[in-house]
Motif scaffolding. Structure first.
Motif, mmCIF file in Angstrom:
data_model
loop_
_atom_site.group_PDB
_atom_site.id
_atom_site.type_symbol
_atom_site.label_atom_id
_atom_site.label_comp_id
_atom_site.label_asym_id
_atom_site.label_seq_id
_atom_site.Cartn_x
_atom_site.Cartn_y
_atom_site.Cartn_z
ATOM 1 N N LEU A 1 17.865 -37.246 15.660
ATOM 2 C CA LEU A 1 16.650 -36.508 15.082
ATOM 3 C C LEU A 1 16.163 -35.152 13.710
ATOM 4 C CD1 LEU A 1 17.721 -34.291 19.043
ATOM 5 C CD2 LEU A 1 15.583 -36.516 18.516
ATOM 6 N N HIS A 2 17.638 -35.860 13.334
ATOM 7 C CA HIS A 2 17.870 -35.112 12.099
ATOM 8 C C HIS A 2 16.311 -35.585 11.435
ATOM 9 C CE1 HIS A 2 19.496 -32.636 9.042
ATOM 10 N NE2 HIS A 2 18.965 -33.190 8.373
ATOM 11 N N ASP A 3 15.790 -34.048 10.758
ATOM 12 C CA ASP A 3 14.921 -34.218 9.574
ATOM 13 C C ASP A 3 13.511 -35.421 10.496
ATOM 14 O OD1 ASP A 3 14.860 -32.941 7.885
ATOM 15 O OD2 ASP A 3 15.331 -34.303 6.729
ATOM 16 N N THR A 4 13.487 -35.269 11.633
ATOM 17 C CA THR A 4 12.275 -35.585 12.922
ATOM 18 C C THR A 4 10.958 -34.279 13.079
ATOM 19 O OG1 THR A 4 13.168 -35.706 14.732
ATOM 20 C CG2 THR A 4 13.518 -37.692 13.108
ATOM 21 N N TYR A 5 9.619 -34.403 14.146
ATOM 22 C CA TYR A 5 9.291 -33.938 14.037
ATOM 23 C C TYR A 5 10.109 -32.694 15.350
ATOM 24 C CZ TYR A 5 5.378 -32.867 10.554
ATOM 25 O OH TYR A 5 4.617 -32.374 9.912
ATOM 26 N N TRP A 6 11.073 -33.717 16.104
ATOM 27 C CA TRP A 6 11.130 -32.655 16.532
ATOM 28 C C TRP A 6 11.675 -31.681 16.717
ATOM 29 C CZ3 TRP A 6 12.647 -33.058 22.600
ATOM 30 C CH2 TRP A 6 13.420 -32.264 22.653
ATOM 31 N N ILE A 7 12.692 -31.431 15.525
ATOM 32 C CA ILE A 7 13.315 -30.768 14.951
ATOM 33 C C ILE A 7 12.269 -29.027 14.189
ATOM 34 C CG2 ILE A 7 14.866 -29.374 12.891
ATOM 35 C CD1 ILE A 7 16.337 -31.011 14.983
ATOM 36 N N VAL A 8 11.415 -30.184 13.761
ATOM 37 C CA VAL A 8 10.190 -29.026 13.369
ATOM 38 C C VAL A 8 9.588 -28.385 14.930
ATOM 39 C CG1 VAL A 8 7.848 -29.381 12.549
ATOM 40 C CG2 VAL A 8 9.483 -30.508 11.424
ATOM 41 N N GLY A 9 9.503 -28.833 15.963
ATOM 42 C CA GLY A 9 8.805 -28.198 17.177
ATOM 43 C C GLY A 9 9.833 -27.116 17.889
ATOM 44 N N HIS A 10 11.581 -27.906 17.710
ATOM 45 C CA HIS A 10 11.801 -26.492 17.779
ATOM 46 C C HIS A 10 12.126 -26.090 17.805
ATOM 47 C CE1 HIS A 10 16.261 -25.078 18.968
ATOM 48 N NE2 HIS A 10 16.763 -25.541 17.140
ATOM 49 N N PHE A 11 12.530 -26.028 15.968
ATOM 50 C CA PHE A 11 11.994 -24.299 15.223
ATOM 51 C C PHE A 11 11.108 -23.546 15.820
ATOM 52 C CE2 PHE A 11 11.335 -21.891 10.743
ATOM 53 C CZ PHE A 11 12.812 -21.541 10.877
ATOM 54 N N HIS A 12 10.170 -24.119 15.116
ATOM 55 C CA HIS A 12 8.269 -23.309 15.616
ATOM 56 C C HIS A 12 9.027 -22.538 16.984
ATOM 57 C CE1 HIS A 12 6.659 -25.301 11.905
ATOM 58 N NE2 HIS A 12 5.944 -24.535 12.057
ATOM 59 N N ALA A 13 9.190 -23.089 17.829
ATOM 60 C CA ALA A 13 9.404 -22.809 18.932
ATOM 61 C C ALA A 13 9.978 -21.544 19.557
ATOM 62 C CB ALA A 13 9.850 -23.603 20.666
ATOM 63 N N THR A 14 11.554 -21.855 18.440
ATOM 64 C CA THR A 14 12.247 -20.600 18.648
ATOM 65 C C THR A 14 11.833 -19.153 17.870
ATOM 66 O OG1 THR A 14 13.922 -22.500 18.309
ATOM 67 C CG2 THR A 14 14.528 -19.828 17.366
ATOM 68 N N MET A 15 10.905 -19.760 16.408
ATOM 69 C CA MET A 15 10.003 -18.664 15.918
ATOM 70 C C MET A 15 9.645 -17.716 16.591
ATOM 71 S SD MET A 15 12.354 -17.690 13.435
ATOM 72 C CE MET A 15 13.418 -18.521 14.023
ATOM 73 N N PHE A 16 8.411 -18.615 17.069
ATOM 74 C CA PHE A 16 7.186 -18.448 18.153
ATOM 75 C C PHE A 16 7.875 -17.235 19.076
ATOM 76 C CE2 PHE A 16 4.308 -19.746 16.200
ATOM 77 C CZ PHE A 16 3.705 -19.701 15.884
ATOM 78 N N GLY A 17 8.589 -17.705 19.744
ATOM 79 C CA GLY A 17 9.385 -16.902 20.733
ATOM 80 C C GLY A 17 10.687 -16.089 20.130
#
Length: 624
Positions: A451-467
């Motif tokens: 998963l590293h450096d895929t858009y999965w990480i981007v989605g996870h990080f944005h969910a963490t920041m928005f939430g």
């Protein structure tokens, strides 16, 4: 009215600071050029001239804005007042462009600057998202794409840091009964140094940009264009602000609480701000150090991260992530504190497990220092470090889970109302849960390798920041808006903002995770149309534009309500918190004429006869 009062360019303030910053830049460039000429080497070399000039520019800005004025007077043996008197002939809004010591004004300054940077970073995102909406290169060339994606990340991080500082600066003294922050001048200094720092970060776009992403890993950052150095320098000063602000929060919380306010009678947001400040004070130096080392490697030929000179690029990652993962908790702990702060007034029940929530914030801050290398599972670091960092990362879920159990327990069988702040609070819980549930696959070595450096990480990080930040930030803005302005916002527009942002964010984040699982790499400008990413990428881009529009709705609502919103009552949410017992606008010295003492528990909503504070005002007792 005197000429000095009518001229913004001659009065100490933002405009004079910009003028001095420009002068400092030119002076520094000229000095480097002169020294090189005297040393009989080519007189003009852009990188050292720009770096030293930009450094002097920051000092010039701080002199121009008035940050050193009182300290210079002290050095000459003169005394200065705790708060500067405000000339009644000058419009009050002008003070937001000046160096002022009132923590409430500084909080608003942080807020406006944060929103401005959010807008800039969001605009960068919309540009490269438009590029990603379809396969092929249509909108921007590759170097600009790389620069925009890197600047989006770091400018957004700076915006979040300033948003956190806005909430902490405005609220902490009010929530604990203090007249101001412990060090008002240092507080103002910490805000204003962000301004030249942010200017240099954004200016990197016009000086060649950089192709490293926001993490600025060497060896790429060691040979990137000149814009890389402005990026480093700007982030360095923004981090310096974070250190100074954190020190102020810690001292204010420990030393300036109202009588009777023991640690376990403090509002939960104060606990969150304290935990955040501990991280900011002790870890921020590491990102400054890592960036400074690359700066010096470029300027002076040092070999910190150059294997040919005995350096090690993995060292940069350890230094960088030792701050940059705890920084995630700097972003989210205040937001989680806002959730816990806002649930009881809208549920009319005591906060379930108050002490556990308070301690869990400190536990997250502590454990957060032992998880940084989960960003480095694929970096080539020693393999024996992977497993202990995997377990320590999993351990963070325990204090975080405590918060979720508390929130559910607080909501259970409550008398819930749903004004805009409560909607954003509930939205924050659901989105942060999405971020939390998508975290463990990144912490487990076997799955992270894929998963590293895929858009999965981007989605996870944005969910963490928005939430963890964005939704709680807007919840806080709507909740305290009546206290700050004396007027109510439009509930209709507030709910429109929420119902635009929530589904759009879910579409964006889940879409990013989907293409990531299918193999889409992050920081990639193009992709093979045969991979069938186009439709999902188009939806992600549309969702990004909807989120941007929703924020514009919010800003219009807040701006319009300043003049046209209905007058707010003294306590529209029927809160027990002491700031609602102060008159609006809040006096300059907060509780100097309205002292109170704490006599009960902060969140005993719905319990008959329960009192949190007793406030004395004109010899009359008022309870909350």
């Amino acid at each position: 009215m005197s000429k000095q009062n009518t001229s913004w360019f001659t009065a100490p303030g933002f405009f004079r600071g910009i003028l001095y910053q420009s002068a400092g830049l030119l002076l520094g460039m000229g000095f480097v050029t002169l020294v090189r000429w005297l040393l009989q080497v080519p007189a003009w070399k852009a990188e050292p001239a720009w770096v030293f000039g930009a450094f002097l520019g920051v000092i010039g800005f701080m002199v121009g804005v008035g940050a050193f004025t009182d300290w210079f007077r002290w050095a000459k043996g003169e005394s200065t007042p705790d708060h500067h008197d405000w000339d009644p002939n000058i419009p009050r809004w002008v003070r937001y462009f000046r160096f002022t010591l009132d923590h409430k004004v500084i909080g608003i300054q942080y807020f406006v600057t944060s929103v401005l940077l959010l807008g800039i970073a969001g605009t960068f995102a919309l540009i490269f998202r438009t590029e990603l909406a379809a396969a092929g290169l249509q909108v921007v060339e590759l170097n600009m794409f790389n620069t925009l994606i890197g600047l989006h990340g770091m400018v957004m991080i700076a915006a979040i840091l300033l948003g956190v500082a806005a909430m902490a600066n405005y609220l902490v003294p009010l929530l604990i009964g203090a007249s101001d922050m412990a060090f008002p001048r240092l507080n103002a200094f910490a805000f204003w140094i962000n301004v030249p720092g942010a200017i240099w970060v954004v200016s990197s776009l016009f000086l060649g940009g950089f192709d490293t992403g926001w993490t600025a890993y060497p060896p790429l950052s060691a040979r990137a264009p000149l814009g890389m150095q402005l990026f480093f320098l700007g982030v360095y000063f923004i981090g310096f602000s974070s250190i100074l602000g954190s020190l102020n929060i810690i001292v204010t919380t420990i030393r300036m609480r109202a009588p009777g306010m023991t640690f376990f009678r403090m509002p939960i947001f104060v606990f969150a701000a304290l935990a955040t400040a501990i991280i900011g004070l002790t870890a921020t130096q590491l990102i400054g150090l890592s960036f400074q080392m690359v700066m010096f490697q470029r300027l002076f030929g040092m070999g910190f991260f150059d294997p040919d000179k005995g350096g090690n690029v993995i060292l940069f990652q350890h230094l960088f992530w030792f701050y940059s993962h705890p920084a995630v908790y700097v972003f989210i702990l205040p937001g989680l504190g806002i959730i816990s702060e806002l649930l009881p007034p809208f549920v009319r029940k005591p906060l379930f497990g108050y002490k556990w929530i308070a301690v869990s914030s400190l536990a997250i801050a502590l454990v957060g220092f032992f998880v940084w290398a989960h960003h480095m599972f694929t970096s080539g670091m020693e393999e024996y470090l992977r497993v202990p960092f995997m377990y320590s990362t999993m351990l963070v879920a325990v204090p975080t889970g405590i918060k979720f159990f508390s929130w559910v327990g607080t909501l259970w069988r409550g008398k819930i109302s749903f004004p805009t702040p409560m909607l954003f609070t509930l939205g924050a819980i659901t989105i942060f849960l999405l971020g939390g549930l998508t975290g463990p696959p990144n912490a487990t070595v076997a799955t992270d390798l894929h998963l590293h450096d895929t858009y999965w990480i981007v989605g996870h990080f944005h969910a963490t920041m928005f939430g963890g930040f964005v939704f709680p930030f807007f919840a806080a803005v709507y909740y305290w808006y009546p206290k700050v302005t004396g007027r109510m916002y439009s509930e209709k527009l507030g709910k429109l903002h929420f119902w635009l942002m929530l589904p759009a964010f879910y579409l964006q984040s889940l879409g990013q995770m989907r293409v990531g699982l299918l193999g889409m790499r992050r920081r990639i400008a193009d992709y093979d149309p045969a991979l069938n990413f186009d439709f999902t990428q188009l939806l992600i881009t549309i969702a990004g534009f909807v989120i941007f529009i929703s924020v514009l709705v919010a800003l219009y609502n807040l701006w319009r309500s300043l003049k046209h919103g209905p007058q707010a009552g003294p306590n529209p949410w029927n809160s027990r918190s002491p700031e609602w017992l102060l008159p609006t606008p809040i006096p300059e010295h907060n509780y100097a004429d309205h002292p109170f003492q704490v006599v009960g528990e902060p969140y005993d909503y719905g319990l008959e006869g329960s009192v949190y504070v007793e406030m004395t005002h004109h010899k009359d007792n008022h309870h909350a």
